[in-house]
Write a protein that holds these residues in place. Structure first.
Motif, short mmCIF file in Angstrom:
data_model
loop_
_atom_site.label_atom_id
_atom_site.label_comp_id
_atom_site.label_asym_id
_atom_site.label_seq_id
_atom_site.Cartn_x
_atom_site.Cartn_y
_atom_site.Cartn_z
N THR A 79 0.82 -1.22 0.00
CA THR A 79 0.00 0.00 0.00
C THR A 79 0.85 1.27 0.00
O THR A 79 0.33 2.35 0.25
N ASP A 80 2.14 1.15 -0.27
CA ASP A 80 2.99 2.35 -0.30
C ASP A 80 2.69 3.22 -1.51
O ASP A 80 2.94 4.42 -1.50
N HIS A 81 2.14 2.64 -2.55
CA HIS A 81 1.83 3.38 -3.76
C HIS A 81 0.38 3.89 -3.68
O HIS A 81 -0.57 3.17 -4.00
N VAL A 82 0.24 5.12 -3.23
CA VAL A 82 -1.09 5.69 -3.02
C VAL A 82 -1.83 5.84 -4.35
O VAL A 82 -3.04 5.61 -4.43
N ASP A 110 -0.09 5.73 9.43
CA ASP A 110 0.01 5.46 10.87
C ASP A 110 -1.06 6.17 11.68
O ASP A 110 -1.31 5.81 12.83
N ALA A 111 -1.67 7.18 11.10
CA ALA A 111 -2.71 7.92 11.83
C ALA A 111 -3.99 7.09 11.99
O ALA A 111 -4.80 7.36 12.89
N LEU A 153 -9.14 2.44 0.78
CA LEU A 153 -8.73 3.76 0.31
C LEU A 153 -8.16 4.61 1.44
O LEU A 153 -7.21 5.38 1.22
N VAL A 154 -8.71 4.47 2.64
CA VAL A 154 -8.29 5.32 3.76
C VAL A 154 -6.94 4.89 4.33
O VAL A 154 -6.09 5.74 4.65
N MET A 155 -6.72 3.59 4.45
CA MET A 155 -5.50 3.10 5.11
C MET A 155 -4.20 3.59 4.47
O MET A 155 -3.31 4.07 5.17
#
Length: 266
Positions: A79-82, A217-218, A210-212
């Protein structure tokens, strides 16, 4: 490969709903012309396009995974690629959802307008039941009729006595409106079940997906919650054949043919 096949099949499941909605939309809005165009070749092309687009959604992560196989501790989408996350969720869910809502909205409006156009323009009374109220020589105890009675000037569903015959009169226009109201209610209920089940099953999963990556980290979700929403999406693929076969005679006949073919091989 497991993740790619998972994403591919889930996306294909959602996009097939869009293809079904398109088929229904064309069948209602352009019934005569679409009957000629609705060929097996056209169906195969549409299904093939669904799978091609689904594969294009799932393939990109395979090209940027840099970790060595011994360093991997779990099988998960990177998931590093937004940008990919936005592309995949929008392409696999949000755009198809907007398309489904728009198509089924148009289908409902068109079907409702056609039902209303079928309403009779002139009112009239008809005899729905009649029987003798006195004994007469050579007569049977009960006789019935279903003929028009335009000259009868009584209130709806009120008894009228004519020549010793009790006649029940009903309003043909009222009966027609009741039938149209029942059809409209059934169409609304069917569309509500289809769209409702789809949105309830898939929306939570794609919101988290989509949110993660965006808040990182928030935001924190328990893995069990993510798994539950994931299986909720799988559930939609399970119940879709049931919903469509219950609401559409064409799908019901198609499933009967498939079951008969597999259970009774030639």
């Amino acid at each position: 490969m497991w993740l790619s096949s998972d994403i591919t099949c889930c996306t294909a499941s959602i996009l097939h709903l869009c293809v079904i909605a398109l088929d229904r939309y064309w069948a209602i809005t352009d019934a005569v012309e679409y009957t000629k165009k609705r060929t097996p070749k056209r169906a195969v092309i549409m299904i093939a396009l669904v799978w091609v687009f689904s594969i294009s959604i799932s393939m990109p992560p395979l090209f940027w995974r840099q970790s060595k196989i011994e360093e991997l501790t779990m099988c998960a989408v990177n998931t590093d690629h937004v940008l990919y996350t936005v592309y995949s969720t929008v392409g696999a869910f949000y755009l198809p959802t907007l398309l489904l809502i728009a198509l089924y909205g148009r289908i409902y409006i068109e079907a409702r307008s056609r039902i209303l156009k079928q309403s009779p323009k002139s009112t009239g009374k008809r005899l729905t039941r009649a029987h003798l109220i006195t004994d007469s020589p050579g007569s049977s105890s009960v006789s019935s009729t279903n003929s028009r009675a335009a000259d009868v000037s009584s209130d709806t569903s009120s008894p009228v006595y004519l020549n010793q015959v009790k006649v029940k009169v009903s309003d043909a226009l009222l009966e027609k409106k009741k039938i149209m109201a029942a059809r409209e209610k059934k169409a609304t209920k069917t569309l509500g079940i289809i769209l409702g089940a789809y949105i309830v099953c898939w929306l939570p999963f794609f919101i988290i997906s989509l949110v993660m990556p965006i808040c990182k980290d928030a935001c924190w979700f328990h893995p069990a919650i993510f798994d539950f929403f994931n299986w909720l999406g799988y559930l939609n693929s399970l119940i879709n054949p049931i919903i469509y076969t219950m609401s559409n005679e064409d799908f019901k006949q198609a499933f009967h043919k498939l079951i008969h073919r597999f259970s009774c091989p030639s």
